[in-house]
Structures are given as structure tokens and as C-alpha cells.
Design a protein around this motif. Structure first.
Motif, short mmCIF file in Angstrom:
data_model
loop_
_atom_site.label_atom_id
_atom_site.label_comp_id
_atom_site.label_asym_id
_atom_site.label_seq_id
_atom_site.Cartn_x
_atom_site.Cartn_y
_atom_site.Cartn_z
N CYS A 194 6.02 14.04 6.15
CA CYS A 194 7.26 12.86 5.71
C CYS A 194 6.61 11.64 6.80
CB CYS A 194 8.59 13.13 6.37
SG CYS A 194 9.30 14.52 4.99
N HIS B 20 1.19 10.95 -0.95
CA HIS B 20 1.73 9.57 -0.37
C HIS B 20 2.16 8.87 -1.64
CE1 HIS B 20 1.65 5.60 0.57
NE2 HIS B 20 2.07 6.00 1.78
N ALA C 228 6.11 8.22 -1.82
CA ALA C 228 6.49 7.08 -0.93
C ALA C 228 8.05 6.44 -1.14
CB ALA C 228 5.74 5.90 -1.36
N THR C 229 8.45 6.40 -2.55
CA THR C 229 9.69 5.69 -2.75
C THR C 229 10.90 6.60 -2.26
OG1 THR C 229 8.88 4.54 -4.66
CG2 THR C 229 11.35 5.05 -4.64
N LEU D 179 10.82 8.69 0.32
CA LEU D 179 10.61 8.76 1.58
C LEU D 179 11.22 7.41 2.30
CD1 LEU D 179 7.35 10.27 2.86
CD2 LEU D 179 9.58 11.20 3.36
N LYS D 180 10.98 6.32 1.60
CA LYS D 180 11.68 5.09 2.01
C LYS D 180 13.39 5.27 2.27
CE LYS D 180 11.77 0.24 1.04
NZ LYS D 180 11.27 -1.09 0.14
N LYS D 181 13.64 5.48 1.04
CA LYS D 181 14.99 5.80 1.07
C LYS D 181 15.57 6.96 2.11
CE LYS D 181 18.86 7.05 -2.23
NZ LYS D 181 19.34 7.60 -3.84
N ARG E 175 14.11 7.45 5.04
CA ARG E 175 14.21 6.78 6.23
C ARG E 175 15.48 6.00 6.35
NH1 ARG E 175 8.82 6.06 4.65
NH2 ARG E 175 7.47 7.38 5.54
N ASN E 176 15.87 5.20 5.26
CA ASN E 176 17.12 4.38 5.45
C ASN E 176 18.28 5.32 5.51
OD1 ASN E 176 15.75 1.97 4.91
ND2 ASN E 176 15.94 1.96 2.83
N LEU F 121 13.76 13.59 7.97
CA LEU F 121 13.57 12.98 6.60
C LEU F 121 13.75 14.16 5.55
CD1 LEU F 121 10.65 10.91 7.83
CD2 LEU F 121 12.99 10.13 7.46
N THR G 271 13.43 15.08 -5.92
CA THR G 271 12.12 14.71 -5.29
C THR G 271 11.45 16.08 -5.24
OG1 THR G 271 12.83 13.25 -3.43
CG2 THR G 271 10.98 14.33 -2.88
#
Length: 244
Positions: free
Chosen positions: A88, A96, A100-101, A103-105, A107-108, A133, A141
Motif C-alpha cells: 500500500c 500500482h 492507485a485510485t 489507495l489515494k482515497k 490515504r485521505n 491503508l 477493491t
């Protein structure tokens, strides 16, 4: 069974939402409310057992992706790079591109969760970890990481062959094993979305979805599946459906 006066459905639900229950109840508003209340209880029962299944799937796939990720080195896009098992945080290709998308969410969301911790929390000032994460990744996912059978070569199919299929040691070899996992996983992802958004479950085949849970988690580990099914109360709630 509901016996007290019911509120105005247009004010409580909105006409379009209530119409599903009202139609199913043959125009009987009080019975429609009983159906709505039962639907909420069934959603709650499904939420519990789906949560157990999601945790089992998540942890099983995460374990395999950890092993796979740390084995990826000298990637063409990262020549000479050695990856860790923290996929992650340090994600090898093609994983990756697949995560990627989300994982961005994640992290937020993990950052927001960290900020909301009280000052007394043991991890108030801790760095966000790989596990943080993973916990934030959605059921969708994991479903996305499992390809549809007979699909053309894709990153998902490569990852399935190299890692994800090992999360389900109870499946048959080859394409049949992929079919065994994808069908129930996709069914449960769809059901989870309906439950999460408080949608009607009037036409959901409860026993079949429980079979999906039992089979999917059984492919991971039969004792896990047995424990999960021992916790479920879906069948009892399903039998309580108001008579129409």
C-alpha cells in the motif's frame, strides 16, 4: 409487527422510495412500514456477516500481495528498485495501476481518521501504516483485483495467477478456480452496496447469498467459514418477513 400510528411516508421517505414497499404491501401503508422495518433488520443481519466475510477476504488477499510485492524487483519502470511487502506504501507494477485510485482515497480516509483521534489515543501521533491503508480499502477493491473468468490477458489476470489465487487454497486449479471465487465475490459486493445504501432487499435470495459467503470464505479456510456461518442471524430475520 408495527401497531402505533405511522408518520407520513412522503415526509419520512419521499414518495419514490416508499413506493417500493407500498407496492409490495398491496397499498397497505401500515404493512409497508412493517416491510421497511423488516428490511432494515435484514440489512443489519447481512451487514454483520458481510463484514466478517470482507475481513477474511481482505486479510487473505493482503497476505498474498505482501509476498508478491516484496518479490518484485528490477521493474522496467523502476530499474534496480527493490520493493518491500508494504504494497500500500511501496506498490510494484502492475498492482500500482490497479490500486492507485482506491489507495489515494484510503490515504485521505486514514488521514481523517488519524486527525479525529482524541488526544488520549495511543496512536494519536503515529504515522499512517500499511495496515491503516488496507483497513480503508473498500470491498470493491478486492472484487476489482479478481478478474472475470475467460478474460483476455490483463493486469488483474497476471496478479491472480501470480498471487491472488493463493488467498483461496480451497479452489480448483485453473479457470474453474477463478470462477469459484469471482461469482460469489461479485454477488457479495453487489449485496454489500445495497445494504450500505439502505436499498430494498425484498427480492434478495438470502439463502443463496449466505451460500456465497460460506463458499467464498471456505475457499480461504473452512474453520473461518464455519465460525462466520455460526454467527449469522440472516436466516432467522428472513423468516420474520411480514406476510403480504
Amino acid at each position: 409487527m408495527h401497531t402505533s400510528p405511522v408518520p407520513d411516508p412522503a415526509q419520512f421517505f419521499g414518495d419514490s422510495r416508499f413506493s417500493t414497499y407500498h407496492t409490495a404491501a398491496g397499498g397497505d401503508t401500515s404493512l409497508a412500514y412493517d416491510l421497511y422495518a423488516w428490511n432494515a433488520r435484514l440489512a443489519g443481519a447481512f451487514h454483520e456477516v458481510l463484514g466478517h466475510a470482507e475481513v477474511a477476504v481482505r486479510n487473505a488477499i493482503d497476505t498474498q500481495l505482501r509476498d508478491w510485492n516484496q518479490q518484485q524487483s528490477d521493474n522496467p519502470r523502476n530499474p534496480g528498485k527493490t520493493f518491500t511487502d508494504q504494497w500500500c506504501i511501496d506498490t510494484a507494477i502492475p498492482l500500482h495501476g490497479l490500486v492507485a485510485t482506491p489507495l489515494k482515497k484510503a490515504r485521505n480516509n486514514a488521514g481523517a481518521a488519524k486527525s479525529s483521534r482524541p488526544s488520549s489515543h495511543a496512536r494519536k501521533h503515529a504515522e499512517i501504516t500499511h495496515d491503516d491503508l488496507v483497513f480503508q480499502l473498500s470491498f470493491g477493491t478486492w472484487n476489482h483485483l479478481v478478474p472475470w473468468p475467460n478474460s483476455k490477458p490483463t493486469p488483474q489476470l497476471r496478479l491472480w495467477d501470480e498471487a491472488v489465487k493463493n488467498a483461496f487454497p480451497g479452489i480448483k486449479p485453473g479457470i474453474e478456480g477463478l470462477r469459484q471465487v469471482k461469482a460469489p465475490l461479485n454477488n457479495l459486493h453487489s449485496l454489500r452496496n445495497r445494504v450500505a445504501h439502505c436499498e430494498p432487499l425484498l427480492h434478495v435470495e438470502a439463502n443463496r447469498r449466505l451460500q456465497d459467503i460460506a463458499r467464498l470464505t471456505g475457499y480461504i479456510d473452512q474453520p473461518i467459514a464455519d465460525w462466520i456461518m455460526g454467527q449469522q442471524r440472516v436466516r432467522d430475520v428472513a423468516r420474520e418477513r411480514p406476510a403480504i
